[in-house]
Every structure is written in C-alpha cells, then in structure tokens.
Design a protein around this motif. Structure first.
Motif, short mmCIF file in Angstrom:
data_model
loop_
_atom_site.label_atom_id
_atom_site.label_comp_id
_atom_site.label_asym_id
_atom_site.label_seq_id
_atom_site.Cartn_x
_atom_site.Cartn_y
_atom_site.Cartn_z
N ARG A 187 0.80 -1.23 0.00
CA ARG A 187 0.00 0.00 0.00
C ARG A 187 0.83 1.28 0.00
O ARG A 187 0.32 2.35 -0.29
N ILE A 234 0.70 -4.94 -6.92
CA ILE A 234 -0.56 -4.51 -6.33
C ILE A 234 -1.67 -5.37 -6.92
O ILE A 234 -1.75 -5.53 -8.14
N SER A 262 -5.17 -2.17 -7.59
CA SER A 262 -4.52 -1.72 -8.81
C SER A 262 -5.40 -0.76 -9.61
O SER A 262 -4.90 -0.04 -10.48
N ARG A 268 -1.84 3.31 -6.36
CA ARG A 268 -0.80 3.06 -7.37
C ARG A 268 0.29 4.12 -7.29
O ARG A 268 1.48 3.81 -7.31
#
Length: 259
Positions: free
Chosen positions: A206, A224, A228, A234
């Motif tokens: 994260r 991720i 995502s 992101r």
C-alpha cells in the motif's frame, strides 16, 4: 527488469489491456488474465462463472491474448500474461506469443478455487504429486521463448515454497511472484533458496512501509492486486518503489529478459 519496480497483479476476469493502460503511468509491469487455456481449465472457469465469479472465457484464448498484447504494444509498460493450463502445448504457444511482444508468461500456481485445483491447475501445482507438471509447464513456456514467471501463494499446508522456488529456477523460470499472505518471511526463504530468481512480492502493498519491508526480506519488486484500480494507491506505491529500489536500478541479474 522493469521500472518502476511495481507490477499490477492479474485480477480474474478484470485485468485486460484497458486495465493495464490505465495503470501504466504508475507501474513498470502489468499481468493480464488469468486466462484459462485448455479444455480442463476452461470447463473449470465456466463452473466458476456459474457460481458468480468473473472470468475471461473468450472463444479462442490464444487469439484473445494476441489481441490484448497487440493493444499494449505502444504502451510504456512490460506486459505479462497469467495463464492456467493442465497441458503443455497451449503454454508453449502462449510463450511464443509473449516472446513476440517482449512479454512475460506467468504460470498460475496461485488460484485456490476448488474447480481449478480439482482439475490440476492453480495452487494444486505446488503439491508434491504435481511438481513435475509445474516443471513441464515452465519448460513449455521457456521453449516458446518467453521469460517465465510463476505466481504462488504462501501459507499453504504441506507446501515448502523454498523447494518450489528451486523447482522454478531449475526448470528455467526467471521470476517468482509471491502472494505472501501476511507471511513476509516467506520472501526471505525464497531469496535464500533461489537467489537467481527475480522476486515480486504481493499482499497488502500500500505504500512506503510495506515496500521497504518486502525489500528488506529480499524482494526485487512488489505488485498490487485489488487496489490496482485505485490511482492514489498506485501512485503512492510507485513513489515508494522509486525510493526504496533506487539503489537497485543497475541490477543486471535478469537483464537478458529485456534482450
């Protein structure tokens, strides 16, 4: 092998070329799929759809993969294709397609749905009695000319991920993509057992803290999953990887993959 050192992990029935394009500004790689290739896994995928799961079930999976890779040809991201199969021939074919597009072929040894495991795909490939088939699938992908990743899950009873890592390396795989399942130390065990593998760590990635922790355990990159599609996460992970992995940008262990 890709920069920034964050990948977008495949999402069943959702991770397509459009998804990869949307995340390309914040990621160095994206694994589309998973795509079921042969009769057994496609039948299993249909049963999953019948009970409400989202799955890719194109009429022709090879044509679908080719079109998706073609859609990413001009996108600044390293594409990957996550596949499920119980037989080697379609994996070899996808390996050839991936090689043509400088993409990574990823063998799915991660799916834990009963429908997939019962036919001998997904995480059943990590069991001792299926290890030879995992080896064969990796070899088939390499025979097609693509770099091969294997997606695995930690925390499975009676599965030694260090031994799995050696299987991946011995079969010619270059990458192991690990869903750590809150057992980050599994990354360290894999790094010790098969130091030649490029390790992508997944699970609860994260931001800076999780990226640094995985790096300290020996990961070469992170990925991720569900978040995502969240641009804020992101972007935060991307910035963290640029900071944490900055000193590793000259790493050449897998430079042959880009050739």
């Amino acid at each position: 092998m890709f920069t920034p050192r964050v990948a977008l992990a495949s999402l069943s029935g959702e991770a397509d070329a459009t998804w990869a394009k949307n995340g390309a500004v914040d990621a160095g790689a994206a694994f589309i799929g998973g795509v079921s290739l042969d009769t057994a896994t496609r039948d299993a995928a249909r049963r999953l759809v019948d009970r409400g799961r989202c799955e890719f079930l194109p009429p022709d999976p090879i044509a679908f993969i080719t079109a998706e890779l073609d859609a990413l040809a001009d996108v600044t991201i390293t594409p990957g294709v996550n596949v499920r199969s119980t037989t080697v021939q379609p994996v070899r074919t996808v390996g050839r397609r991936c090689a043509e597009y400088n993409a990574i072929l990823e063998i799915n040894a991660h799916c834990r749905q009963d429908e997939m495991c019962t036919v001998g795909a997904g995480e059943s490939l990590l069991q001792d009695n299926r290890r030879d088939r995992l080896h064969e699938l990796i070899r088939a992908g390499r025979a097609g000319g693509a770099p091969v990743s294997v997606k695995v899950r930690a925390g499975i009873d009676n599965v030694d991920l260090a031994a799995i890592a050696r299987t991946v390396a011995d079969a010619g795989g270059e990458i192991i993509h690990v869903d750590a399942m809150d057992t980050e130390v599994s990354i360290e065990r894999i790094a010790t057992a098969a130091p030649e593998l490029f390790i992508i760590a997944n699970n609860n990635v994260r931001g800076h803290e999780s990226v640094r922790e995985y790096h300290e355990y020996g990961a070469d990159a992170v990925s991720i999953g569900r978040p995502s599609t969240n641009q804020h996460i992101r972007r935060r992970v991307c910035r963290a990887t640029e900071d944490v992995f900055e000193t590793m940008n000259t790493d050449t262990r897998l430079s042959h993959i880009q050739q």
